[in-house]
Design a protein around this motif. Structure first.
Motif, PDB file in Angstrom:
ATOM      1  N   SER A 261       0.824  -1.193   0.000  1.00 18.31           N
ATOM      2  CA  SER A 261       0.000   0.000   0.000  1.00 18.31           C
ATOM      3  C   SER A 261       0.868   1.256   0.000  1.00 18.31           C
ATOM      4  CB  SER A 261      -0.893  -0.006   1.253  1.00 18.31           C
ATOM      5  OG  SER A 261      -1.496   1.240   1.461  1.00 18.31           O
ATOM      6  N   GLU A 262       0.494   2.191  -0.823  1.00 18.75           N
ATOM      7  CA  GLU A 262       1.199   3.468  -0.853  1.00 18.75           C
ATOM      8  C   GLU A 262       1.020   4.212   0.472  1.00 18.75           C
ATOM      9  OE1 GLU A 262       3.823   6.102  -2.086  1.00 18.75           O
ATOM     10  OE2 GLU A 262       3.308   4.298  -3.202  1.00 18.75           O
ATOM     11  N   ALA A 263      -0.124   4.004   1.126  1.00 24.26           N
ATOM     12  CA  ALA A 263      -0.359   4.645   2.424  1.00 24.26           C
ATOM     13  C   ALA A 263       0.676   4.166   3.451  1.00 24.26           C
ATOM     14  CB  ALA A 263      -1.772   4.349   2.918  1.00 24.26           C
ATOM     15  N   VAL A 264       1.022   2.892   3.407  1.00 25.28           N
ATOM     16  CA  VAL A 264       2.028   2.349   4.325  1.00 25.28           C
ATOM     17  C   VAL A 264       3.397   2.943   4.008  1.00 25.28           C
ATOM     18  CG1 VAL A 264       3.238   0.248   5.060  1.00 25.28           C
ATOM     19  CG2 VAL A 264       0.755   0.235   4.776  1.00 25.28           C
ATOM     20  N   THR A 265       3.709   3.056   2.730  1.00 26.49           N
ATOM     21  CA  THR A 265       4.979   3.667   2.320  1.00 26.49           C
ATOM     22  C   THR A 265       5.085   5.080   2.858  1.00 26.49           C
ATOM     23  OG1 THR A 265       5.041   2.312   0.321  1.00 26.49           O
ATOM     24  CG2 THR A 265       6.409   4.304   0.336  1.00 26.49           C
ATOM     25  N   LYS A 266       4.043   5.858   2.683  1.00 25.00           N
ATOM     26  CA  LYS A 266       4.048   7.259   3.129  1.00 25.00           C
ATOM     27  C   LYS A 266       4.152   7.355   4.651  1.00 25.00           C
ATOM     28  CE  LYS A 266       1.194  11.461   2.738  1.00 25.00           C
ATOM     29  NZ  LYS A 266       2.151  12.431   2.901  1.00 25.00           N
ATOM     30  N   ARG A 267       3.355   6.584   5.362  1.00 24.53           N
ATOM     31  CA  ARG A 267       3.364   6.639   6.830  1.00 24.53           C
ATOM     32  C   ARG A 267       4.711   6.162   7.381  1.00 24.53           C
ATOM     33  NH1 ARG A 267       2.073   9.434  11.034  1.00 24.53           N
ATOM     34  NH2 ARG A 267       1.253   8.275  12.796  1.00 24.53           N
ATOM     35  N   SER A 268       5.278   5.149   6.783  1.00 25.73           N
ATOM     36  CA  SER A 268       6.577   4.634   7.218  1.00 25.73           C
ATOM     37  C   SER A 268       7.674   5.681   7.070  1.00 25.73           C
ATOM     38  CB  SER A 268       6.957   3.393   6.407  1.00 25.73           C
ATOM     39  OG  SER A 268       6.021   2.381   6.596  1.00 25.73           O
ATOM     40  N   LYS A 269       7.629   6.428   5.975  1.00 24.43           N
ATOM     41  CA  LYS A 269       8.615   7.498   5.770  1.00 24.43           C
ATOM     42  C   LYS A 269       8.439   8.602   6.799  1.00 24.43           C
ATOM     43  CE  LYS A 269       9.469   6.716   0.891  1.00 24.43           C
ATOM     44  NZ  LYS A 269       9.300   7.200  -0.477  1.00 24.43           N
ATOM     45  N   GLU A 270       7.182   8.973   7.077  1.00 21.76           N
ATOM     46  CA  GLU A 270       6.914  10.005   8.087  1.00 21.76           C
ATOM     47  C   GLU A 270       7.494   9.620   9.445  1.00 21.76           C
ATOM     48  OE1 GLU A 270       2.598  11.878   6.709  1.00 21.76           O
ATOM     49  OE2 GLU A 270       2.669  10.398   8.315  1.00 21.76           O
ATOM     50  N   LEU A 271       7.344   8.358   9.796  1.00 17.89           N
ATOM     51  CA  LEU A 271       7.775   7.884  11.114  1.00 17.89           C
ATOM     52  C   LEU A 271       9.220   7.403  11.133  1.00 17.89           C
ATOM     53  CD1 LEU A 271       4.547   5.986  12.189  1.00 17.89           C
ATOM     54  CD2 LEU A 271       5.330   8.239  12.965  1.00 17.89           C
ATOM     55  N   LYS A 272       9.867   7.429   9.983  1.00 11.17           N
ATOM     56  CA  LYS A 272      11.267   7.000   9.861  1.00 11.17           C
ATOM     57  C   LYS A 272      11.453   5.552  10.320  1.00 11.17           C
ATOM     58  CE  LYS A 272      12.889  11.682  10.232  1.00 11.17           C
ATOM     59  NZ  LYS A 272      12.827  12.742  11.158  1.00 11.17           N
ATOM     60  N   ILE A 273      10.533   4.696   9.897  1.00 10.15           N
ATOM     61  CA  ILE A 273      10.640   3.268  10.186  1.00 10.15           C
ATOM     62  C   ILE A 273      11.915   2.765   9.499  1.00 10.15           C
ATOM     63  CG2 ILE A 273       9.553   1.005   9.902  1.00 10.15           C
ATOM     64  CD1 ILE A 273       7.834   2.728  11.665  1.00 10.15           C
ATOM     65  N   ASP A 274      12.732   2.010  10.211  1.00  4.92           N
ATOM     66  CA  ASP A 274      14.027   1.574   9.696  1.00  4.92           C
ATOM     67  C   ASP A 274      13.930   0.583   8.540  1.00  4.92           C
ATOM     68  OD1 ASP A 274      15.882   2.941  11.633  1.00  4.92           O
ATOM     69  OD2 ASP A 274      14.669   1.786  13.049  1.00  4.92           O
ATOM     70  N   TYR A 275      12.994  -0.355   8.620  1.00  8.04           N
ATOM     71  CA  TYR A 275      12.847  -1.394   7.601  1.00  8.04           C
ATOM     72  C   TYR A 275      11.372  -1.510   7.237  1.00  8.04           C
ATOM     73  CZ  TYR A 275      17.431  -2.867   9.327  1.00  8.04           C
ATOM     74  OH  TYR A 275      18.741  -2.895   9.709  1.00  8.04           O
ATOM     75  N   VAL A 276      11.077  -1.497   5.946  1.00  8.27           N
ATOM     76  CA  VAL A 276       9.694  -1.652   5.491  1.00  8.27           C
ATOM     77  C   VAL A 276       9.655  -2.683   4.373  1.00  8.27           C
ATOM     78  CG1 VAL A 276       7.670  -0.501   4.525  1.00  8.27           C
ATOM     79  CG2 VAL A 276       9.193   0.755   6.069  1.00  8.27           C
ATOM     80  N   PHE A 277       8.920  -3.762   4.606  1.00  5.71           N
ATOM     81  CA  PHE A 277       8.762  -4.819   3.619  1.00  5.71           C
ATOM     82  C   PHE A 277       7.264  -5.046   3.423  1.00  5.71           C
ATOM     83  CE2 PHE A 277      12.891  -5.498   5.479  1.00  5.71           C
ATOM     84  CZ  PHE A 277      13.691  -5.789   4.381  1.00  5.71           C
ATOM     85  N   GLN A 278       6.807  -4.859   2.189  1.00 12.21           N
ATOM     86  CA  GLN A 278       5.399  -5.046   1.860  1.00 12.21           C
ATOM     87  C   GLN A 278       5.249  -6.165   0.832  1.00 12.21           C
ATOM     88  OE1 GLN A 278       2.868  -1.465   1.648  1.00 12.21           O
ATOM     89  NE2 GLN A 278       4.809  -0.314   1.493  1.00 12.21           N
ATOM     90  N   GLY A 279       4.060  -6.783   0.819  1.00  6.85           N
ATOM     91  CA  GLY A 279       3.799  -7.865  -0.116  1.00  6.85           C
ATOM     92  C   GLY A 279       4.567  -9.134   0.250  1.00  6.85           C
ATOM     93  N   ILE A 280       4.809  -9.334   1.533  1.00  8.21           N
ATOM     94  CA  ILE A 280       5.626 -10.451   2.014  1.00  8.21           C
ATOM     95  C   ILE A 280       4.730 -11.567   2.560  1.00  8.21           C
ATOM     96  CG2 ILE A 280       7.411 -11.166   3.658  1.00  8.21           C
ATOM     97  CD1 ILE A 280       8.376  -9.173   1.474  1.00  8.21           C
ATOM     98  N   HIS A 281       4.959 -12.773   2.059  1.00  5.85           N
ATOM     99  CA  HIS A 281       4.181 -13.909   2.564  1.00  5.85           C
ATOM    100  C   HIS A 281       5.011 -14.777   3.498  1.00  5.85           C
ATOM    101  CE1 HIS A 281       0.889 -12.691   0.058  1.00  5.85           C
ATOM    102  NE2 HIS A 281       1.731 -12.592  -0.947  1.00  5.85           N
TER     103      HIS A 281
END
Length: 174
Positions: free
Chosen positions: A58-78
């Motif tokens: 989700s683009e919303a997760v990408t945006k929110r993660s950048k705002e919060l400076k999350i160190d690692y973000v992996f999406q679409g992971i099973h």
């Protein structure tokens, strides 16, 4: 509890209420709680790394993660555990130094391996039986903040940490 050095979060049902909001254009919308954002900021201030590992993208997760400076973000992971193993290897920490917050059965492989498995109150009953900490709050309603505060209160002089954070910060992103 061993000192937690990494907090890993699922998204849907943990950082959000678990509902999927989709517009007619196919755009996906998510509602995040600002108190969870403050909790993540506090964890980062205390030196704890943060990560998101989620099955959806989700683009919303990408945006929110950048705002919060999350160190690692992996999406679409099973295969979430494989990704977590890569992160802990890079950080040179053990799984026993990880808190993972999940809400459904696809989170069980990680929840069963980490040192501090946790869940929001809206997690499915079987998951709640498998974790060490169940927040009184639901995903998307401050559960992440509650879980992070329980870790910080265990590991630090929480009042001093808050004072340092409040008086050392100029701009705070929630």
């Amino acid at each position: 509890m061993k000192k937690i050095k990494l907090i890993v979060l699922d998204v849907d049902g943990v950082l959000t209420d678990g509902k999927l909001y989709m517009g007619s254009d196919g755009e996906e919308y998510k509602a995040f709680h600002t108190q969870d954002g403050m909790g993540i900021s506090l964890a980062r201030y205390a030196g704890i790394k943060t990560a998101i590992i989620t099955g959806r993208s989700s683009e919303a997760v990408t945006k929110r993660s950048k705002e919060l400076k999350i160190d690692y973000v992996f999406q679409g992971i099973h295969e979430k555990l494989e990704v977590l193993q890569q992160i802990v290897s890079e950080l040179q920490i053990g799984l026993d130094e990880v808190c993972y917050v999940g809400d459904d059965i696809n989170d069980l492989p990680i929840l069963r391996e980490v040192g501090f498995p946790a869940a929001p109150n809206n997690a499915v009953p079987y998951v709640k039986e498998q974790v060490k900490y169940v927040s009184l709050l639901k995903g998307g309603e401050g559960a992440v903040r509650d879980i992070i505060e329980s870790i910080l209160q265990e590991q630090y002089d929480y009042e001093t940490l808050l004072d340092d954070y409040l008086y050392g910060k100029i701009r705070v992103v929630q």
